[in-house]
Motif scaffolding. Structure first.
Motif, short mmCIF file in Angstrom:
data_model
loop_
_atom_site.label_atom_id
_atom_site.label_comp_id
_atom_site.label_asym_id
_atom_site.label_seq_id
_atom_site.Cartn_x
_atom_site.Cartn_y
_atom_site.Cartn_z
N LEU A 106 27.29 -13.25 -6.96
CA LEU A 106 28.58 -12.73 -6.47
C LEU A 106 29.63 -12.79 -7.57
O LEU A 106 30.45 -11.88 -7.71
CB LEU A 106 29.02 -13.51 -5.24
CG LEU A 106 28.20 -13.26 -3.99
CD1 LEU A 106 28.59 -14.25 -2.89
CD2 LEU A 106 28.36 -11.83 -3.50
N HIS A 107 29.61 -13.85 -8.37
CA HIS A 107 30.55 -13.97 -9.48
C HIS A 107 30.32 -12.85 -10.50
O HIS A 107 31.27 -12.24 -11.00
CB HIS A 107 30.41 -15.34 -10.15
CG HIS A 107 31.42 -15.56 -11.22
ND1 HIS A 107 31.20 -15.19 -12.53
CD2 HIS A 107 32.67 -16.09 -11.19
CE1 HIS A 107 32.26 -15.48 -13.25
NE2 HIS A 107 33.17 -16.03 -12.46
N SER A 108 29.05 -12.56 -10.80
CA SER A 108 28.76 -11.50 -11.76
C SER A 108 29.17 -10.13 -11.23
O SER A 108 29.64 -9.28 -11.98
CB SER A 108 27.28 -11.50 -12.14
OG SER A 108 26.47 -11.10 -11.06
N LEU A 109 29.02 -9.93 -9.92
CA LEU A 109 29.50 -8.68 -9.32
C LEU A 109 31.01 -8.56 -9.48
O LEU A 109 31.53 -7.50 -9.83
CB LEU A 109 29.12 -8.60 -7.84
CG LEU A 109 27.64 -8.38 -7.51
CD1 LEU A 109 27.42 -8.50 -6.01
CD2 LEU A 109 27.17 -7.03 -8.02
N GLY A 110 31.69 -9.66 -9.21
CA GLY A 110 33.14 -9.67 -9.34
C GLY A 110 33.60 -9.47 -10.77
O GLY A 110 34.66 -8.91 -11.03
N ALA A 111 32.79 -9.93 -11.73
CA ALA A 111 33.15 -9.79 -13.14
C ALA A 111 32.83 -8.40 -13.68
O ALA A 111 33.21 -8.06 -14.79
CB ALA A 111 32.40 -10.85 -13.96
N GLY A 112 32.11 -7.61 -12.89
CA GLY A 112 31.80 -6.24 -13.31
C GLY A 112 30.67 -6.14 -14.31
O GLY A 112 30.56 -5.13 -15.02
N LEU A 113 29.84 -7.16 -14.39
CA LEU A 113 28.71 -7.12 -15.32
C LEU A 113 27.68 -6.09 -14.87
O LEU A 113 27.51 -5.84 -13.67
CB LEU A 113 28.03 -8.49 -15.40
CG LEU A 113 28.87 -9.65 -15.92
CD1 LEU A 113 28.07 -10.96 -15.84
CD2 LEU A 113 29.32 -9.40 -17.35
N THR A 114 26.97 -5.52 -15.84
CA THR A 114 25.86 -4.63 -15.47
C THR A 114 24.75 -5.50 -14.89
O THR A 114 24.71 -6.72 -15.11
CB THR A 114 25.31 -3.89 -16.71
OG1 THR A 114 24.75 -4.85 -17.62
CG2 THR A 114 26.40 -3.07 -17.40
N ASP A 115 23.85 -4.88 -14.15
CA ASP A 115 22.73 -5.63 -13.57
C ASP A 115 21.93 -6.34 -14.66
O ASP A 115 21.54 -7.50 -14.51
CB ASP A 115 21.81 -4.70 -12.78
CG ASP A 115 22.42 -4.25 -11.46
OD1 ASP A 115 23.54 -4.69 -11.13
OD2 ASP A 115 21.76 -3.47 -10.75
N GLU A 116 21.70 -5.64 -15.77
CA GLU A 116 20.91 -6.20 -16.86
C GLU A 116 21.60 -7.44 -17.45
O GLU A 116 20.97 -8.48 -17.65
CB GLU A 116 20.68 -5.16 -17.96
CG GLU A 116 19.78 -4.00 -17.55
CD GLU A 116 20.50 -2.91 -16.73
OE1 GLU A 116 21.74 -2.98 -16.55
OE2 GLU A 116 19.80 -2.01 -16.25
N ALA A 117 22.90 -7.33 -17.72
CA ALA A 117 23.64 -8.45 -18.31
C ALA A 117 23.71 -9.63 -17.33
O ALA A 117 23.56 -10.79 -17.73
CB ALA A 117 25.04 -8.00 -18.71
N ALA A 118 23.94 -9.34 -16.06
CA ALA A 118 24.04 -10.41 -15.05
C ALA A 118 22.70 -11.12 -14.89
O ALA A 118 22.64 -12.35 -14.84
CB ALA A 118 24.50 -9.83 -13.72
N ALA A 119 21.61 -10.36 -14.83
CA ALA A 119 20.27 -10.97 -14.69
C ALA A 119 19.98 -11.87 -15.88
O ALA A 119 19.48 -12.99 -15.72
CB ALA A 119 19.22 -9.87 -14.57
N ARG A 120 20.32 -11.39 -17.07
CA ARG A 120 20.10 -12.18 -18.28
C ARG A 120 20.93 -13.47 -18.25
O ARG A 120 20.44 -14.55 -18.54
CB ARG A 120 20.45 -11.32 -19.51
CG ARG A 120 19.86 -11.75 -20.79
CD ARG A 120 20.03 -10.76 -21.95
NE ARG A 120 21.22 -9.92 -21.94
CZ ARG A 120 21.25 -8.62 -21.60
NH1 ARG A 120 20.13 -8.01 -21.26
NH2 ARG A 120 22.37 -7.94 -21.62
N GLN A 121 22.20 -13.34 -17.85
CA GLN A 121 23.10 -14.51 -17.81
C GLN A 121 22.63 -15.55 -16.79
O GLN A 121 22.69 -16.75 -17.04
CB GLN A 121 24.52 -14.05 -17.47
CG GLN A 121 25.55 -15.14 -17.49
CD GLN A 121 26.95 -14.62 -17.19
OE1 GLN A 121 27.10 -13.66 -16.42
NE2 GLN A 121 27.94 -15.22 -17.80
#
Length: 155
Positions: A106-121
């Motif tokens: 949810l935080h990554s969605l709120g930060a506007g990360l791409t799916d690829e970047a969020a999954a990696r993070q």
């Protein structure tokens, strides 16, 4: 002051915020499962106003100082009040259980990360990330990622 509402009063974030404001101002707020037929105001058990439905832009009101009517409505209100759930308790039970990975998503969605970047993070595969996003949308009863983020923030 005692304020009794149905679950419909919590339909959106603005309504929830409004009820919290009422409670923060000192009113006791409860949520009942039963439908409430009329908006009712009882003042010091000496006067009562019942608000009817709106028809053709007009709303009908009935006012009385008749003790028998006031006592009867007050008794019905009391029974409904005692069966209702305090606002804070109702809101607590309404919260979905989200684990730490879900919160990260949810935080990554709120930060506007791409799916690829969020999954990696977060340290999960892209497929797992997308599956978990879909799960979060279901848990939050959201039809879009944006709505999921907004509902998570509200809760």
């Amino acid at each position: 002051m005692h304020k009794l509402f149905t679950q419909a009063a919590l339909i959106g974030p603005q309504q929830r915020w409004h009820l919290r404001q009422i409670a923060d101002a000192g009113a006791q707020v409860r949520i009942c499962a039963a439908p409430l037929p009329h908006e009712t105001i009882i003042i010091d058990r000496r006067a009562m106003i019942l608000a009817g439905t709106t028809s053709a832009g007009e709303r009908e009101f009935t006012a009385t100082t008749a003790p028998t009517l006031i006592d009867g409505v007050h008794a019905l209100f009391g029974a409904t009040w005692h069966a209702a759930t305090p606002l804070a308790d109702y809101l607590r039970q309404d919260l979905p259980r989200i684990d730490s990975t879900g919160r990260s998503i949810l935080h990554s969605l709120g930060a506007g990360l791409t799916d690829e970047a969020a999954a990696r993070q977060i340290g999960v595969s892209l497929r797992t990330y997308r599956r978990r996003v879909a799960e979060m949308m279901t848990v939050l009863d959201a039809s879009s990622r944006f709505q999921a983020g907004a509902r998570a923030g509200d809760r």
